[in-house]
Design a protein around this motif. Sequence first.
Motif, mmCIF file in Angstrom:
data_model
loop_
_atom_site.group_PDB
_atom_site.id
_atom_site.type_symbol
_atom_site.label_atom_id
_atom_site.label_comp_id
_atom_site.label_asym_id
_atom_site.label_seq_id
_atom_site.Cartn_x
_atom_site.Cartn_y
_atom_site.Cartn_z
ATOM 1 N N MET A 158 2.831 34.265 -40.856
ATOM 2 C CA MET A 158 2.377 34.075 -39.489
ATOM 3 C C MET A 158 0.856 33.989 -39.407
ATOM 4 O O MET A 158 0.306 33.282 -38.574
ATOM 5 N N ARG B 142 12.883 39.618 -30.965
ATOM 6 C CA ARG B 142 12.208 38.358 -30.674
ATOM 7 C C ARG B 142 11.794 37.684 -31.965
ATOM 8 O O ARG B 142 11.556 38.351 -32.972
ATOM 9 N N ARG C 254 7.895 34.210 -34.970
ATOM 10 C CA ARG C 254 7.072 32.999 -34.963
ATOM 11 C C ARG C 254 6.575 32.631 -33.574
ATOM 12 O O ARG C 254 5.421 32.321 -33.394
ATOM 13 N N ASN C 255 7.487 32.644 -32.584
ATOM 14 C CA ASN C 255 7.022 32.201 -31.261
ATOM 15 C C ASN C 255 7.333 33.195 -30.143
ATOM 16 O O ASN C 255 7.147 32.879 -28.970
ATOM 17 N N ASN C 256 7.870 34.352 -30.518
ATOM 18 C CA ASN C 256 8.059 35.437 -29.565
ATOM 19 C C ASN C 256 9.217 35.204 -28.580
ATOM 20 O O ASN C 256 9.349 35.943 -27.619
ATOM 21 N N MET C 257 10.035 34.195 -28.815
ATOM 22 C CA MET C 257 11.186 33.991 -27.925
ATOM 23 C C MET C 257 12.303 34.944 -28.369
ATOM 24 O O MET C 257 12.443 35.217 -29.564
ATOM 25 N N GLN D 31 14.009 26.272 -40.115
ATOM 26 C CA GLN D 31 12.631 26.712 -39.831
ATOM 27 C C GLN D 31 12.472 28.213 -39.986
ATOM 28 O O GLN D 31 11.462 28.698 -40.468
ATOM 29 N N PRO E 273 4.736 26.425 -33.189
ATOM 30 C CA PRO E 273 5.202 27.773 -32.876
ATOM 31 C C PRO E 273 4.468 28.422 -31.707
ATOM 32 O O PRO E 273 5.038 29.247 -31.004
ATOM 33 N N GLN E 274 3.221 28.047 -31.502
ATOM 34 C CA GLN E 274 2.426 28.784 -30.526
ATOM 35 C C GLN E 274 1.658 27.877 -29.575
ATOM 36 O O GLN E 274 0.969 26.963 -30.011
ATOM 37 N N ASN F 16 3.252 32.569 -24.121
ATOM 38 C CA ASN F 16 3.323 31.468 -25.076
ATOM 39 C C ASN F 16 4.090 30.263 -24.522
ATOM 40 O O ASN F 16 3.838 29.128 -24.910
ATOM 41 N N PHE F 17 5.033 30.516 -23.630
ATOM 42 C CA PHE F 17 5.883 29.417 -23.133
ATOM 43 C C PHE F 17 5.412 28.870 -21.781
ATOM 44 O O PHE F 17 6.060 28.006 -21.204
#
Lengths: 308, 541
Positions: free
Chosen positions: A38, A79, A82-85, A266, B42-43, B207-208
């Motif tokens: 990351m 979560r 990588r993208n916190n989802m 991924q 990703p971000q 982030n989204f």
Amino acid sequence: MFAYFIRRTLGVIPVILGVILVVFILTTIVPGDPARIMMGQRGDPETLKLIRKEMGLDEPTHVQLVKFYKDVFTLNLGRSYRNNMTVIESIKSRLPVTATLAIGAMIIAVVLGVSIGIYSATHQYTWQDYLSMIFSLLGIASPVYFVGLIMVIIFARKLGWVPGTGLGNGEWIYYVLPILTLGVRPMALIVRLTRSTMLEVVHQDYVKTARAKGLKEKAVIYKHALKNALIPVITIIGLQTASLLSGVMLTETIYSLPGLGRLSIQAVTNRDFPIIRGVVLFMALVFVLANLLVDLSYGFFDPRIRYE
Amino acid sequence: MKKKLISIILTAVLIVGLSAAVMAETDKYGGVWKDALQSNPPQMDPAQSTDTKSAEMIYQLFETLVEYDSEGNIKPLLAESWDISEDAQTYTFHLRKGVHFHAETEGGTPTANGGREVTAEDWVWTFNHITSPETKSPRAYFIDMIKGYDAYRNGETDKLAGVRAVDKYTLEVELEKPFAPFLGTLAYNTFVVMPKEDVNKWGEDWNFHPVGTGAFKFESWEQDSVVRMSRNDNYWMKDEDGNQLPYLEALEFRIIPDYTMMWEEFQIGNIYQTYVDDPFYLDAKENYPDTFFELPQLGTYYYGMNVEKEPFDDKRVRQAMNYAINREMMIELVQNGRNTPAKGIIPPTMFGYNEELEGYSYNPDKARALLAEAGYQDGFEVTLQYNTSKGHKRVAEALQAQYRQVGIDVKLQNLDWGSHLDSVERGEAAFFRMGWVADYNDPDNFLYVLLHSDNIGPEGNYARFSNERFDTLTEYARLETDPEKRKQAYQQAEKIAVEEAPWVFIYHYTTHSLVQPYVNNYELPAFGQHANLFRDVWISK
């Protein structure tokens, strides 16, 4: 039948518990630190420590395992690193695409596979039979990647019948080529299997008896022969569900579709453990349930199995 | 009569010409830019972004104080101008007036900030937010030279002392000690202004739902499928004729993971820009001569040798490794001649590049002699570790054959990126592939970061190279503000590193991009396509 159903369903529980353990062990022993990935190629150790702590990677393995079981049973899978989802949201957002592909491919494979297989068996050694055998052989031998690429070149670039890859605005046309690509292999397998089991069954005494009774050929084939010929076909359908789940990874990659296959590739590349665990568990669950359904359907097609 | 006819024709031509010009002007507006990304970014939270896909998205939505022009020079963006104190420790930024955060996002939903003007206080908040230990920004350390950074990170203070708002439009940043490439680091995509209302509103999901000041505003992000942005009608920038920018109505970035498919999609016309992988590279270059952009990139590809491990603890072996390979032949053979053979570390278009640096030419006899001198007259066996990729494999196989000719038996071992990086950082791999593309356009980002002894391990010095003179020079160049003196220091330091040879210097990257013939005003930045902005791109289709 009820006892058989209960017995088979309870048998699923230890499998699920085992899957959770295997998923945990695999994601723990695999080399590569998700926090490090990351951070990018270069990172400062101080922030790395903070991120590892937040990910819970600094805790002892047994503590992580207990927490993992607890998380799975409370459906709190965390979560994405990588993208916190959230993992649930990540799976939920990709599931419709994968489900459409897998179900569509399976419908095509079963409907066309069984029909062509029966036709081939009842028209043995005709040119139609040879043709279907050649095509099914090609279908089994062609890798998903190759089929996908050829289809795009012919139907999208040369003929312009479909707009290209991706999902567009969700129009059905975008699903046609991926479903065909994914369905080709299981269809080819089902064609060959249906043909061979049908040929075996139609030569059995009870079928001859049915014919001798003066039943119409259609009734002999569809009422008497097919039901018995379908048992090995159902087994293959169950097994192909697993194969479809791996097939979607390639199909989704070639056609740029946002499904579970892409998500898992991924996640593995980035050591996104919460996502890997979530997707593998979900796929294992689907696989176990598909096999349970197949097992239960045996009981329907062959009553002897219920009383074993 | 003839004269009259000519004047009528001329007038007609003039009218047609003028109306065409007017048409062309208005025709610039509209259209959706259709692009492809090879993986899901990703971000979109600038504080968390570390990769180029995320950077490409962030650059459209957010803005930094300064930015790089297409040749890699710093120019103003949200800071109209700046003053640097005599001791080079205080930077005073004069902020642009009339810059507003996006007032709407995601299909017309009002943002929490309401589209208010950006002030110096916003910058103070942003710097504090990025460097806060709670944010855990992987790139906060880029600005660890700001006064009070350590105290703030350790919790001794509740704010970053070195960043202050002098007035509404003046921002002051004080450094612990001079750091010459400071402005360059501020152009990095993490250091953009963010509206605290929206960051706080979304919390973990920020982030989204990114909200910035950029030329485009965020519309939607379908994971692994497509990112959509729309024109910011309230954008502050105008073109040279005073027309409002951007021209494009919207941007659409599709995620296409397979390069073959990307190429197919480009040929169908579904995307306007693409990277072209082999085997289509030569075709693309030939068939689209006017819209195939290619330029040297600020990056270097190398094989690191762990100088603490045998046989690479001997300088002569490391030099032999450099003499044994024919870079030009390898580049021609496996890369269609598209990269530049490396003589050293600093890439050709970077400040401080030394054209006179001799480097290592292909000389197998000298390589054999050096090996014999070091006691390896019969050669040796070594494993080259690289991260799994077709391109790396091709390079490795070509060089493996060349090493065999001088008696070095190179075994190849590929690992996935995470495992590779892990083992390289821990110093486990003796011989490994690595590459570096600049975060900021300054030799500091190569020499200090990748070879200073303070950075041994995860911080960038994977070869574990340590040289006192080199350290002194690179430290000096960080503090010195006179460009000429810095250049000299870097060139001397690079000479030492080349002589000591902790790497096999292989090549400097080039970057390329292919766009459709109807794309106008497209420029490929020196950092690569990911740094591209679509502010004044327009489509004539």
